[in-house]
Design a protein around this motif. Structure first.
Motif, PDB file in Angstrom:
ATOM      1  N   GLU A 118      -2.678  -4.813   2.468  1.00  0.00           N
ATOM      2  CA  GLU A 118      -1.278  -4.667   2.896  1.00  0.00           C
ATOM      3  C   GLU A 118      -0.394  -4.226   1.740  1.00  0.00           C
ATOM      4  N   ALA A 119      -0.614  -4.876   0.585  1.00  0.00           N
ATOM      5  CA  ALA A 119       0.229  -4.558  -0.574  1.00  0.00           C
ATOM      6  C   ALA A 119       0.018  -3.115  -1.012  1.00  0.00           C
ATOM      7  N   LEU A 120      -1.244  -2.659  -0.990  1.00  0.00           N
ATOM      8  CA  LEU A 120      -1.514  -1.276  -1.399  1.00  0.00           C
ATOM      9  C   LEU A 120      -0.941  -0.290  -0.378  1.00  0.00           C
ATOM     10  N   ALA A 121      -0.992  -0.665   0.910  1.00  0.00           N
ATOM     11  CA  ALA A 121      -0.421   0.206   1.938  1.00  0.00           C
ATOM     12  C   ALA A 121       1.085   0.335   1.733  1.00  0.00           C
ATOM     13  N   MET A 122       1.699  -0.774   1.344  1.00  0.00           N
ATOM     14  CA  MET A 122       3.148  -0.785   1.141  1.00  0.00           C
ATOM     15  C   MET A 122       3.580   0.208   0.063  1.00  0.00           C
ATOM     16  N   VAL A 123       2.729   0.396  -0.956  1.00  0.00           N
ATOM     17  CA  VAL A 123       3.082   1.347  -2.013  1.00  0.00           C
ATOM     18  C   VAL A 123       2.300   2.660  -1.839  1.00  0.00           C
ATOM     19  N   GLN A 124       1.763   2.861  -0.633  1.00  0.00           N
ATOM     20  CA  GLN A 124       1.051   4.091  -0.265  1.00  0.00           C
ATOM     21  C   GLN A 124      -0.120   4.414  -1.196  1.00  0.00           C
ATOM     22  N   LEU A 125      -0.897   3.366  -1.504  1.00  0.00           N
ATOM     23  CA  LEU A 125      -2.056   3.600  -2.378  1.00  0.00           C
ATOM     24  C   LEU A 125      -3.334   3.039  -1.774  1.00  0.00           C
ATOM     25  N   GLU A 126      -3.360   2.902  -0.425  1.00  0.00           N
ATOM     26  CA  GLU A 126      -4.530   2.262   0.178  1.00  0.00           C
ATOM     27  C   GLU A 126      -5.824   3.028  -0.089  1.00  0.00           C
ATOM     28  N   ASP A 127      -5.727   4.334  -0.338  1.00  0.00           N
ATOM     29  CA  ASP A 127      -6.951   5.115  -0.584  1.00  0.00           C
ATOM     30  C   ASP A 127      -7.427   5.029  -2.032  1.00  0.00           C
ATOM     31  N   TYR A 128      -6.685   4.321  -2.856  1.00  0.00           N
ATOM     32  CA  TYR A 128      -7.013   4.313  -4.283  1.00  0.00           C
ATOM     33  C   TYR A 128      -7.608   2.987  -4.746  1.00  0.00           C
ATOM     34  N   ALA A 129      -7.964   2.119  -3.776  1.00  0.00           N
ATOM     35  CA  ALA A 129      -8.381   0.758  -4.115  1.00  0.00           C
ATOM     36  C   ALA A 129      -9.527   0.707  -5.118  1.00  0.00           C
ATOM     37  N   ASN A 130     -10.432   1.693  -5.073  1.00  0.00           N
ATOM     38  CA  ASN A 130     -11.609   1.621  -5.942  1.00  0.00           C
ATOM     39  C   ASN A 130     -11.446   2.365  -7.252  1.00  0.00           C
ATOM     40  N   ARG A 131     -10.280   3.005  -7.442  1.00  0.00           N
ATOM     41  CA  ARG A 131     -10.069   3.729  -8.697  1.00  0.00           C
ATOM     42  C   ARG A 131      -9.821   2.755  -9.837  1.00  0.00           C
TER      43      ARG A 131
END
Lengths: 373, 287
Positions: A118-131
């Motif tokens: 949710e937090a990553l979606a909020m800052v529009q970074l949900e696709d970057y979780a594994n970076r």
């Protein structure tokens, strides 16, 4: 509204015998966006660190909703910080960075996964979780740092000059983004910056700091339009200072002599007496540049003109050498609106648009008195 | 960018020099050692045909295995002692003022200006039964009779730690110096106490330094043959002593070569582990 959340009482802090904070009081309201604004060394970062718990005050207390936090270590304060250089853990993925705080709370795995997503979606970074952090741009790292702090659902989010490392355009985008986040989350934001434009555009209230003391506390509009002292007037926005002498005191107005020009001005809130010297402050956009033939105004000549797109900014030297900065909007009916360098003009303003300040005991050197162009 | 004609000969010369150095002074000797290790022992000419793996088989001989394991044990103890002292030292070093840091690093390097053999003899004078340490303790009345310090396993380990400690501290100092205070603050800010911060942030971020230090201490600690020669007596041998003895005394070159290849392989393994740990942190390391 205006319920006090965080209360700072008589906070003092010294480093190596140098006073950084001087018995400072501040009430921070629940849900507001408050900005600590000041030049470097004014104590704003120290104040933030005291709130976060990285420094201990020499005197004074910090209470959050009535609970004394003054000597609580940072790991047990329901406040989180976004650091100036993001401070992302380089050995962890974006996901693990954001999950760190929740893991420390020993939350169940499913809940952690859910909340991090949710937090990553909020800052529009949900696709970057594994970076890894070093694979992200500065703006993306910044957003991870924000997600990592807000995922803990803090009572207060402390932001230490979080935008200073970004370029101008990205900074503007992040300003809007931060404001949106703050509205959506309803978390109190304490934002530290030395950028007055940033402070004015984002905050509900601005705290102007200098030498560990609050110079002014108010809405951006109050701070800009009604500066409490010369420091605030100079630090927040650009200002023209005209010397004035009171010639008569009326019920609601004053007669003031400004460089030989007699004007009737609104009576200020501070006490004035006949013969007293004053500062007449005018923002560049309140200055009127008139034809030299005009009866009103102070004579001078154009020494610089800067085309700024929507405005034309000019620097005018008055007869006595005072420099005046004027910022005028283009007149759509007059496409030829422009000045030649050296062109004689007169400078005036609409009575009532000025702001008066008393002469201060400790005046700054004369060369500082003119406006920086 | 294309190099200018003036740069070309210089570039070629430098490359030839570097490659020549590596080929003749690194690769060739190592190949010779490999070659020697698979040849037969010859009392007269040192080496002879036929090729065989007898030397490697001899490494598994219980007698030598015991020497190797004991050497490994002393090296591991040395490394642990260096790590135990060096880790907090490097940490503290990276947290004092910049000027004092320069001074302390300088003091750390000063002993290198004296030959390590000389320094080991100095240590012998301190540890001897009638040496400085015993006399000082006797004078203070802390002990009634001199302790036997010299020619013990402990003396060898003390000697190795003394010589190798800077090699542990310097790489650790470098990783601690890169460790930004802000990261530790972020960890506390997110709810981690001292131990959690140590385990989850400090240890992983200083791991490359730990491995580099281990690499620089563990292998030399198995090879510095003069330390047991001076401080250890006959029973506390290192792999280095075995290698030296095979070449100089026993005249068994294949076995000496095989033993030194064993050390080289161990080194290669540690290098590989170090590289892996660095890659996990990403190219930017501590940034």
């Amino acid at each position: 509204m205006n319920k006090t959340l965080l209360s700072l009482h008589h906070l003092s802090k010294e480093f190596d015998g140098k006073t950084v904070l001087d018995s400072l009081d501040l009430e921070i309201y629940d849900g507001e966006f408050i900005t600590l604004l000041g030049p470097s060394g004014c104590g704003k970062t120290t104040l933030l660190r005291l709130m976060a718990g990285f420094e201990q005050p020499d005197a004074g207390t910090i209470t959050l909703s009535g609970v004394d936090l003054t000597h609580t270590p940072p790991e047990r304060r329901p406040l989180n910080t976004v650091f100036q250089h993001y401070a992302l853990f380089p050995h962890m993925s974006v996901f693990d960075n954001v999950a760190y705080g929740l893991k420390m709370e020993k939350r169940p795995k499913d809940e952690i996964r859910q909340r991090v997503r949710e937090a990553l979606a909020m800052v529009q970074l949900e696709d970057y979780a594994n970076r890894r952090p070093h694979q992200l741009s500065g703006g993306q790292q910044q957003r991870v740092a924000i997600a990592r702090a807000v995922v803990k659902r803090p009572k207060v989010l402390l932001l230490d000059e979080p935008l200073s490392a970004l370029d101008y355009k990205l900074r503007r985008t992040m300003q809007v983004e931060l404001k949106r986040l703050q509205r959506e989350l309803g978390i109190t934001f304490v934002f530290v910056t030395h950028d007055q434009e940033e402070a004015l555009s984002m905050s509900d209230r601005v705290v102007v700091l200098k030498d560990g003391r609050i110079q002014q506390l108010g809405t951006p509009r109050e701070v800009y339009e009604r500066p409490a002292n010369l420091f605030t007037a100079r630090f927040v926005g650009e200002t023209n200072f005209f010397p004035g002498t009171v010639t008569a005191v009326g019920e609601n107005e004053l007669r003031v002599d400004v460089l030989g020009l007699a004007r009737t001005l609104r009576k200020p809130t501070f006490a004035v007496a006949e013969g007293q010297r004053l500062h007449v402050l005018l923002r560049p956009e309140d200055i009127r540049v008139l034809d030299p033939a005009d009866a009103d105004g102070l004579p001078g000549k154009i020494v610089e003109r800067n085309y700024k797109g929507s405005t034309l900014d000019s620097v005018i030297h008055l007869a006595d050498g005072t420099e005046v900065l004027a910022s005028e909007f283009f007149d759509e009916d007059d496409p030829a609106f422009d000045y030649r360098l050296g062109e004689p003009v007169k400078v005036s303003w609409v009575d009532g648009w000025e702001w008066l300040l008393p002469e201060e005991v400790d005046p700054t050197p004369a060369e500082d008195r003119t406006v920086e162009a | 960018m294309k190099p200018s004609p003036m740069q070309q000969p210089f570039r070629t010369a430098v490359l030839i020099l570097v490659w020549g150095w590596l080929l003749f002074l690194v690769l060739a000797p190592n190949l010779l050692v490999v070659g020697a290790s698979v040849m037969s022992r010859d009392p007269a000419r040192f080496l002879s045909l036929p090729l065989n793996l007898d030397a490697y088989r001899q490494l598994l001989d219980p007698l030598y295995l015991e020497v190797f394991l004991h050497s490994l044990y002393m090296a591991v103890m040395t490394t642990l002692a260096c790590l135990l002292v060096g880790y907090p030292f490097a940490w503290a070093l990276s947290r004092v003022g910049k000027q004092r840091q320069v001074l302390l690093v300088f003091l750390l390097i000063v002993p290198f200006w004296t030959n390590s053999l000389v320094r080991t003899y100095a240590l012998k004078l301190i540890l001897a039964t009638n040496g400085l340490l015993n006399n000082a303790l006797l004078a203070l009345g802390w002990i009634d009779e001199p302790m036997k310090l010299l020619y013990t396993e402990g003396a060898v380990i003390i000697g190795l730690v003394y010589l190798l400690l800077p090699f542990m501290i310097l790489p650790l100092y470098s990783v601690f110096d890169d460790l930004r205070e802000e990261l530790l603050m972020a960890s506390h800010d997110l709810g981690a106490g001292r131990w959690a911060t140590f385990a989850h942030v400090i240890v992983p971020l200083t791991l490359p330094g730990v491995l580099a230090g281990v690499m620089l201490v563990l292998l030399p600690a198995m090879g510095l043959f003069f330390v047991p020669d001076i401080l250890g007596g006959s029973r506390n041998l290192l792999v280095g002593n075995v290698i030296k003895n095979q070449f100089l005394d026993a005249r068994n070159w294949p076995f000496g070569a095989a033993a030194s290849i064993l050390l080289t392989l161990a080194m290669a393994f540690l290098l590989f582990a170090h590289k892996l740990s660095k890659r996990r942190l990403g190219e930017e390391g501590g940034a």
